[in-house]
Design a protein around this motif. Structure first.
Motif, short mmCIF file in Angstrom:
data_model
loop_
_atom_site.label_atom_id
_atom_site.label_comp_id
_atom_site.label_asym_id
_atom_site.label_seq_id
_atom_site.Cartn_x
_atom_site.Cartn_y
_atom_site.Cartn_z
N HIS A 199 -2.06 -0.22 0.62
CA HIS A 199 -1.73 1.21 0.61
C HIS A 199 -2.94 2.08 0.28
CE1 HIS A 199 2.46 0.48 1.32
NE2 HIS A 199 2.55 -0.32 0.27
N VAL A 200 -3.81 1.56 -0.55
CA VAL A 200 -5.03 2.30 -0.87
C VAL A 200 -5.96 2.31 0.35
CG1 VAL A 200 -7.02 2.51 -2.41
CG2 VAL A 200 -4.82 1.73 -3.31
N ARG A 201 -6.08 1.16 1.01
CA ARG A 201 -6.92 1.11 2.23
C ARG A 201 -6.40 2.08 3.27
NH1 ARG A 201 -6.54 -4.55 1.62
NH2 ARG A 201 -5.26 -4.74 3.50
N ASP A 202 -5.09 2.15 3.39
CA ASP A 202 -4.48 3.06 4.35
C ASP A 202 -4.83 4.51 4.01
OD1 ASP A 202 -2.91 3.13 6.72
OD2 ASP A 202 -1.22 3.91 5.57
N MET A 203 -4.81 4.85 2.73
CA MET A 203 -5.15 6.20 2.31
C MET A 203 -6.64 6.49 2.49
SD MET A 203 -3.72 8.97 1.26
CE MET A 203 -2.17 8.54 0.43
N LEU A 204 -7.47 5.48 2.28
CA LEU A 204 -8.90 5.64 2.51
C LEU A 204 -9.17 5.94 3.99
CD1 LEU A 204 -10.19 2.65 0.36
CD2 LEU A 204 -10.64 5.06 -0.11
N THR A 205 -8.47 5.22 4.87
CA THR A 205 -8.62 5.47 6.30
C THR A 205 -8.18 6.89 6.63
OG1 THR A 205 -8.37 3.15 6.95
CG2 THR A 205 -7.77 4.81 8.59
N TRP A 206 -7.05 7.29 6.09
CA TRP A 206 -6.57 8.66 6.33
C TRP A 206 -7.60 9.68 5.86
CZ3 TRP A 206 -5.45 12.42 2.58
CH2 TRP A 206 -4.88 13.62 3.09
N ALA A 207 -8.17 9.45 4.69
CA ALA A 207 -9.18 10.37 4.16
C ALA A 207 -10.39 10.46 5.09
CB ALA A 207 -9.62 9.92 2.76
N LEU A 208 -10.79 9.34 5.66
CA LEU A 208 -11.92 9.37 6.59
C LEU A 208 -11.59 10.15 7.85
CD1 LEU A 208 -13.23 5.73 6.12
CD2 LEU A 208 -14.59 7.81 5.83
#
Length: 222
Positions: A55-64
């Protein structure tokens, strides 16, 4: 070069991305995506390479994806060459979400056949998003070399990527139906059936394809 002076929220977000608590990292990534800042791009990409929580990786991708493509894409293109498999996989995944076709040259044959299944799956998904118009057949030919690879999830990912390319895949998939390897034949037959009926279940298609191969029937349908 990192600036010596950073505002309070920037400093807190930078610290939060490296916090040992996943909930804090998640909130930090959300904050970065909510208020994009080019200074964060490098750290976001670095964090994607080591982040253990989905879920954190998913949010990191969204942030990018919230940052301008001219800023993020060059960094991600460099990252797909990284030694760490997760770094390559996450960079490819993020490129597929950004959808900027200027990244297409980075999707090499080596990535499409990467020894790590997660990297290869991410490369397949990115490739079908980024492939330039008119090059779908060449991509299908490369993807078809991976038929029969891996277990269910890997095979399903490849079939979905091929199906997304449309009828251009039919010649290479039909050719694979006569491959000497029974796993390749079964995967090709299942993929062919998904092209004909995208709503069919892959599990049913692959099991039926295995029965067809076991019976020695490899010719094209109807």
């Amino acid at each position: 070069m990192t600036t010596q002076k950073q505002d309070g929220p920037t400093t807190r977000a930078l610290q939060g991305l490296g916090d040992p608590r996943p909930s804090v990292r998640l909130r930090a990534a959300l904050a970065v995506g909510t208020s994009p800042d080019p200074r964060f791009v490098g750290m976001l990409v670095e964090r994607c390479a080591v982040e253990t929580e989905f879920h954190v990786r998913d949010m990191l991708t969204w942030a990018l994806t919230r940052h301008p493509a001219p800023v993020t894409v060059p960094v991600l293109v460099e990252e797909v060459r990284a030694e760490r498999a997760q770094a390559r996989s996450q960079a490819l995944h993020t490129l597929s979400k950004i959808g900027d076709r200027r990244a297409w040259p980075a999707i090499t044959r080596e990535l499409l056949s990467d020894a790590d299944d997660e990297v290869a799956r991410s490369a397949w998904r990115a490739a079908v998003v980024l492939v330039p118009e008119g090059e779908e057949h060449e991509l299908a030919a490369v993807l078809s070399t991976q038929l029969g690879r891996g277990e269910r999830e890997t095979q399903l990912s490849l079939s979905r990527a091929l199906v997304a390319l449309g009828d251009t895949i039919l010649p290479v998939v039909h050719a694979a139906r006569t491959d000497p390897d029974p796993r390749v034949r079964a995967h090709a037959i299942a993929t062919d059936r998904l092209v004909r009926d995208p709503d069919s279940r892959f599990e049913f298609a692959i099991e039926e394809a295995k029965r067809v191969v076991a019976l020695g029937v490899t010719g094209q349908e109807g």
